[in-house]
Write a protein that holds these residues in place. Structure first.
Motif, PDB file in Angstrom:
ATOM      1  N   LEU A 379       0.827  -1.209   0.000  1.00 25.54           N
ATOM      2  CA  LEU A 379       0.000   0.000   0.000  1.00 25.54           C
ATOM      3  C   LEU A 379       0.860   1.257   0.000  1.00 25.54           C
ATOM      4  CD1 LEU A 379      -2.754   1.474   0.337  1.00 25.54           C
ATOM      5  CD2 LEU A 379      -2.396   1.291   2.800  1.00 25.54           C
ATOM      6  N   SER A 380       1.913   1.262   0.811  1.00 27.65           N
ATOM      7  CA  SER A 380       2.799   2.425   0.869  1.00 27.65           C
ATOM      8  C   SER A 380       3.420   2.711  -0.494  1.00 27.65           C
ATOM      9  CB  SER A 380       3.885   2.193   1.924  1.00 27.65           C
ATOM     10  OG  SER A 380       4.801   3.264   1.953  1.00 27.65           O
ATOM     11  N   ASP A 381       3.809   1.652  -1.210  1.00 26.02           N
ATOM     12  CA  ASP A 381       4.378   1.848  -2.538  1.00 26.02           C
ATOM     13  C   ASP A 381       3.332   2.382  -3.515  1.00 26.02           C
ATOM     14  OD1 ASP A 381       6.800   0.971  -1.613  1.00 26.02           O
ATOM     15  OD2 ASP A 381       6.554  -1.096  -2.335  1.00 26.02           O
ATOM     16  N   ILE A 382       2.091   1.930  -3.382  1.00 25.44           N
ATOM     17  CA  ILE A 382       1.016   2.464  -4.235  1.00 25.44           C
ATOM     18  C   ILE A 382       0.819   3.952  -3.974  1.00 25.44           C
ATOM     19  CG2 ILE A 382      -1.462   2.365  -4.694  1.00 25.44           C
ATOM     20  CD1 ILE A 382      -1.361  -0.635  -4.181  1.00 25.44           C
ATOM     21  N   LEU A 383       0.790   4.329  -2.687  1.00 21.66           N
ATOM     22  CA  LEU A 383       0.601   5.742  -2.341  1.00 21.66           C
ATOM     23  C   LEU A 383       1.761   6.593  -2.846  1.00 21.66           C
ATOM     24  CD1 LEU A 383      -0.746   5.429   1.332  1.00 21.66           C
ATOM     25  CD2 LEU A 383      -2.062   5.793  -0.761  1.00 21.66           C
ATOM     26  N   ASN A 384       2.991   6.105  -2.688  1.00 21.21           N
ATOM     27  CA  ASN A 384       4.153   6.877  -3.131  1.00 21.21           C
ATOM     28  C   ASN A 384       4.251   6.955  -4.650  1.00 21.21           C
ATOM     29  OD1 ASN A 384       4.995   7.329  -0.473  1.00 21.21           O
ATOM     30  ND2 ASN A 384       6.247   5.481  -0.426  1.00 21.21           N
ATOM     31  N   LEU A 403       2.313   3.063 -17.788  1.00 21.53           N
ATOM     32  CA  LEU A 403       1.277   3.000 -16.754  1.00 21.53           C
ATOM     33  C   LEU A 403       0.785   1.571 -16.559  1.00 21.53           C
ATOM     34  CD1 LEU A 403      -0.673   4.394 -14.792  1.00 21.53           C
ATOM     35  CD2 LEU A 403      -2.195   4.817 -16.741  1.00 21.53           C
ATOM     36  N   PHE A 404       0.528   0.872 -17.653  1.00 20.24           N
ATOM     37  CA  PHE A 404       0.052  -0.513 -17.539  1.00 20.24           C
ATOM     38  C   PHE A 404       1.144  -1.437 -17.007  1.00 20.24           C
ATOM     39  CE2 PHE A 404      -3.307   0.861 -20.558  1.00 20.24           C
ATOM     40  CZ  PHE A 404      -4.395   0.420 -19.827  1.00 20.24           C
ATOM     41  N   SER A 405       2.402  -1.126 -17.308  1.00 19.25           N
ATOM     42  CA  SER A 405       3.492  -1.922 -16.752  1.00 19.25           C
ATOM     43  C   SER A 405       3.546  -1.789 -15.233  1.00 19.25           C
ATOM     44  CB  SER A 405       4.821  -1.491 -17.374  1.00 19.25           C
ATOM     45  OG  SER A 405       5.903  -2.152 -16.781  1.00 19.25           O
ATOM     46  N   ILE A 406       3.359  -0.562 -14.712  1.00 19.58           N
ATOM     47  CA  ILE A 406       3.335  -0.343 -13.256  1.00 19.58           C
ATOM     48  C   ILE A 406       2.135  -1.045 -12.637  1.00 19.58           C
ATOM     49  CG2 ILE A 406       3.175   1.420 -11.461  1.00 19.58           C
ATOM     50  CD1 ILE A 406       4.589   3.341 -13.379  1.00 19.58           C
ATOM     51  N   LEU A 407       0.978  -0.968 -13.330  1.00 21.69           N
ATOM     52  CA  LEU A 407      -0.221  -1.646 -12.837  1.00 21.69           C
ATOM     53  C   LEU A 407       0.001  -3.152 -12.758  1.00 21.69           C
ATOM     54  CD1 LEU A 407      -3.247  -1.802 -12.105  1.00 21.69           C
ATOM     55  CD2 LEU A 407      -3.743  -1.789 -14.563  1.00 21.69           C
ATOM     56  N   ASP A 408       0.603  -3.731 -13.781  1.00 16.97           N
ATOM     57  CA  ASP A 408       0.852  -5.175 -13.776  1.00 16.97           C
ATOM     58  C   ASP A 408       1.774  -5.578 -12.634  1.00 16.97           C
ATOM     59  OD1 ASP A 408      -0.734  -5.452 -15.992  1.00 16.97           O
ATOM     60  OD2 ASP A 408       0.919  -5.431 -17.442  1.00 16.97           O
ATOM     61  N   ASP A 409       2.781  -4.759 -12.341  1.00 16.62           N
ATOM     62  CA  ASP A 409       3.712  -5.087 -11.268  1.00 16.62           C
ATOM     63  C   ASP A 409       3.006  -5.108  -9.915  1.00 16.62           C
ATOM     64  OD1 ASP A 409       6.499  -5.456 -10.230  1.00 16.62           O
ATOM     65  OD2 ASP A 409       6.044  -3.546  -9.256  1.00 16.62           O
ATOM     66  N   ARG A 413       2.322  -8.334  -7.293  1.00 16.73           N
ATOM     67  CA  ARG A 413       2.663  -8.341  -5.877  1.00 16.73           C
ATOM     68  C   ARG A 413       1.444  -8.667  -5.011  1.00 16.73           C
ATOM     69  NH1 ARG A 413       5.800  -2.855  -4.597  1.00 16.73           N
ATOM     70  NH2 ARG A 413       5.782  -3.805  -2.516  1.00 16.73           N
ATOM     71  N   LEU A 414       0.288  -8.133  -5.370  1.00 18.83           N
ATOM     72  CA  LEU A 414      -0.928  -8.424  -4.605  1.00 18.83           C
ATOM     73  C   LEU A 414      -1.325  -9.888  -4.751  1.00 18.83           C
ATOM     74  CD1 LEU A 414      -3.040  -5.199  -5.307  1.00 18.83           C
ATOM     75  CD2 LEU A 414      -2.088  -5.921  -3.104  1.00 18.83           C
ATOM     76  N   ALA A 415      -1.164 -10.431  -5.952  1.00 16.77           N
ATOM     77  CA  ALA A 415      -1.496 -11.846  -6.151  1.00 16.77           C
ATOM     78  C   ALA A 415      -0.560 -12.744  -5.342  1.00 16.77           C
ATOM     79  CB  ALA A 415      -1.416 -12.185  -7.641  1.00 16.77           C
ATOM     80  N   GLU A 416       0.722 -12.405  -5.294  1.00 16.59           N
ATOM     81  CA  GLU A 416       1.666 -13.194  -4.492  1.00 16.59           C
ATOM     82  C   GLU A 416       1.341 -13.094  -3.008  1.00 16.59           C
ATOM     83  OE1 GLU A 416       5.443 -11.627  -5.562  1.00 16.59           O
ATOM     84  OE2 GLU A 416       5.547 -12.677  -7.493  1.00 16.59           O
ATOM     85  N   ILE A 447      -8.913  -1.897  -4.998  1.00 22.29           N
ATOM     86  CA  ILE A 447      -9.728  -0.820  -5.547  1.00 22.29           C
ATOM     87  C   ILE A 447      -8.978   0.509  -5.525  1.00 22.29           C
ATOM     88  CG2 ILE A 447     -11.835  -2.012  -4.851  1.00 22.29           C
ATOM     89  CD1 ILE A 447     -12.211   0.035  -2.655  1.00 22.29           C
ATOM     90  N   VAL A 448      -8.082   0.700  -4.551  1.00 22.99           N
ATOM     91  CA  VAL A 448      -7.274   1.924  -4.526  1.00 22.99           C
ATOM     92  C   VAL A 448      -6.345   1.966  -5.733  1.00 22.99           C
ATOM     93  CG1 VAL A 448      -5.393   3.053  -3.287  1.00 22.99           C
ATOM     94  CG2 VAL A 448      -7.403   2.287  -2.047  1.00 22.99           C
ATOM     95  N   LEU A 449      -5.807   0.815  -6.128  1.00 21.80           N
ATOM     96  CA  LEU A 449      -4.949   0.741  -7.304  1.00 21.80           C
ATOM     97  C   LEU A 449      -5.743   0.999  -8.579  1.00 21.80           C
ATOM     98  CD1 LEU A 449      -2.196   0.019  -8.574  1.00 21.80           C
ATOM     99  CD2 LEU A 449      -2.897  -2.384  -8.492  1.00 21.80           C
TER     100      LEU A 449
END
Length: 605
Positions: A379-384, A403-409, A413-416, A447-449
């Protein structure tokens, strides 16, 4: 962090070595000439890039005054388990500062930072004794790390010099308030609250409690709604905590931060405002206390017992979780910067495996806390990455592929995380299922992502519809989650206020989906989903505190956007003219207050 003084004899250095002669540079500066084993040069000469020299003749020995008393030593602050709660003081004795003639009962420690005027690279040349302490009459330095690494020190002063026990400190006899339910309340705390929020070490509470302790008072109040025989709450304990904590925060101990973190978890008793007043300022105070105590530093290499090291790690990550999720929910920049923290992520070994009165406890509470800490890092990385003012400007210029590359990354991480932690929590069969806060937090991260990506993508761009579908799936998971709330989860303890905010975030994102819908099917779907979600929140809010904030906020949004009829406030008595139209302002309403202040005056309030 405070340390209780003990009667110990410290004669400075253990011996005055005639075999190890100090070098000339240290003799000139009158500082201790320290060498590590197998080192040729002392620490001072190594710092200056020089070689120790022994040319100067010996100093003339002066007679020592006969009435000099041996120095008193300060016990190490590492042994925090032995520090008892502050006992209540009698009115006759007074609660003021300890007179200078008497020995101080406690010493207060503060971490020495790298950029301060008390340069740790200078302090490390003080004459430390075998307890890693340098003692002056009213000041001391504790060394917690060796010569070769970055030096870490705490300065220590008597609490009598800092007005730590003022006359207005509350003298509430907390134990008499909860009598005869004290032991039952503590048992309930560790049976219900601790299995969801395992911040404390139960072994510290096996001895007889002392009255007037804010931490115990807050524990009693958290446990009271879940205790069968006691009252649902103790207003006197709440008043005591609100009075004592602001005083404790000026000269904090680890117990102060633990008490403040638990105080933030309290359930609301009055639900009149759709907001969380003072939450962010309270967290800012907590962060300041944590930095004063050096909690942002890795304690595993310090001269601490294993229980004290684990305690510092637990407190830091509880604060980290509270800061990041509150920053998300309130739309604030985080107080914590990862550049100034090197505390390792918690593991199950950092938690006690026994509960109150040495009863066995499962690993599930520890797994939940560890899972939340790892999720909060994501979450902290998403906010930053997305939710800063400069990031919003940067993403306007980024190609969609980036943008889509960052979204995929982040999705990877969330799936792992889901596979490693959340799957373990679904298979737990306990009477109270306290995993609800963690499950909701995972869907909130999703949903925040998706919300920020939809903000950055132009409508109709490639991939936009796919992100909307993923957002829809995440929101429907939350709707299904609240539909299937069973008794074992409803009666468990939930992390607050982050859970309350997360329910509200989901509702707000549903309104976002409705407002950005362009087809009749989407508009009808999201209108129906919002209505259903509001009904679920309203139904649960009668007995489930966590949904009340979301319920109130969604009702206000629905009225403000015309989904519900506007709220009628009664007959207006004030009128002002604007653009040829008459506007009726209700006395005491927000509009009337803003009109009285003016826009510039309102910003100054």
């Amino acid at each position: 962090m405070r340390t209780t003084t003990r009667t110990q004899v410290n004669a400075g250095r253990k011996y005055k070595s005639r075999k190890e002669r100090p070098c000339d540079a240290c003799r000139k500066r009158k500082i201790c000439c320290t060498r590590d084993a197998f080192e040729k040069d002392c620490s001072l000469c190594r710092t200056r890039g020089e070689t120790c020299k022994y040319v100067l003749p010996p100093n003339v020995r002066r007679n020592r005054p006969p009435n000099v008393r041996p120095r008193e030593s300060i016990s190490s602050p590492s042994s925090t388990n032995s520090i008892p709660p502050r006992p209540i003081q009698s009115c006759a004795a007074g609660a003021g500062s300890v007179p200078r003639e008497t020995a101080p009962s406690e010493w207060i420690c503060q971490f020495v930072g790298l950029s301060g005027d008390q340069d740790p690279f200078v302090l490390r040349h003080c004459s430390f004794n075998h307890l890693n302490c340098y003692k002056a009459p009213d000041w001391a330095i504790l060394r917690v790390k060796g010569e070769n690494d970055i030096p870490l020190h705490f300065t220590v002063v008597p609490d009598s010099h800092l007005d730590a026990h003022p006359d207005y400190y509350p003298k509430t006899d907390t134990e008499s308030i909860v009598a005869p339910h004290a032991d039952e309340l503590l048992q309930t705390y560790f049976d219900v609250i601790h299995v969801s929020y395992p911040l404390l070490d139960p072994a510290r509470f096996n001895s007889k409690p002392q009255t007037g302790d804010p931490l115990l008072a807050i524990m009693y109040n958290l446990a009271s709604p879940f205790c069968r025989d006691g009252p649902p709450s103790f207003q006197e304990l709440s008043d005591f905590a609100h009075q004592a904590l602001p005083i404790e925060r000026r000269h904090p101990r680890l117990e102060t931060i633990e008490a403040s973190l638990l105080h933030l978890q309290r359930y609301s008793t009055i639900h009149q405002a759709p907001m969380l007043p003072s939450l962010w300022s309270d967290i800012g105070s907590l962060v300041g206390m944590a930095h004063d105590l050096g909690l942002n530093l890795d304690p595993t290499a310090w001269s601490l017992t294993l229980s004290d090291s684990n305690r510092r790690i637990r407190i830091w990550w509880a604060l980290y979780i509270q800061d990041k999720w509150s920053a998300l929910g309130l739309g604030r920049p985080s107080y914590l910067n990862e550049e100034h923290c090197n505390v390792p992520l918690p593991t199950v070994e950092n938690f006690s495996h026994t509960s109150f009165h040495n009863q066995p406890i499962s690993l599930t509470p520890a797994i939940q806390f560890v899972a939340m800490a790892h999720l909060t890092v994501i979450l902290s990385d998403i906010l930053n990455t997305f939710y800063t003012l400069k990031a919003m400007e940067r993403f306007k210029l980024l190609p969609l592929e980036v943008l889509f590359s960052i979204l995929d990354d982040f999705q990877r991480r969330l799936a792992e995380w889901n596979e490693e932690y959340l799957c373990q929590l679904f298979n737990v069969n306990t009477l109270l299922d306290s995993s609800g806060s963690v499950v909701l937090a995972f869907h909130t991260c999703e949903i925040v992502l998706f919300r920020i990506v939809l903000r950055c993508l132009p409508m109709g761009s490639p991939g936009y519809d796919g992100v909307r579908e993923q957002s829809k799936a995440s929101l429907m998971h939350i709707v299904e989650f609240i539909e299937k709330l069973n008794v074992s989860r409803l009666r468990a303890f939930w992390w607050s206020p982050m859970t309350r905010i997360n329910f509200a975030l989901a509702g707000t994102f549903m309104f976002f989906q409705l407002l950005t819908s362009i087809t009749t099917h989407d508009i009808e779907f999201w209108s129906s989903t919002i209505s259903h979600y509001r009904s679920l929140l309203r139904l649960q809010s009668h007995s489930f505190d966590m949904t009340r904030l979301a319920c109130t906020r969604m009702d206000l949004l629905a009225a403000g956007m015309g989904v519900d009829p506007p709220v009628r406030e009664g007959e207006g008595v004030g009128e002002i003219g604007a653009d040829g139209r008459t506007v009726v302002l209700m006395p005491g309403s927000a509009e009337e207050w803003i009109a009285r202040q003016g826009h510039e005056g309102m910003l100054l309030c």
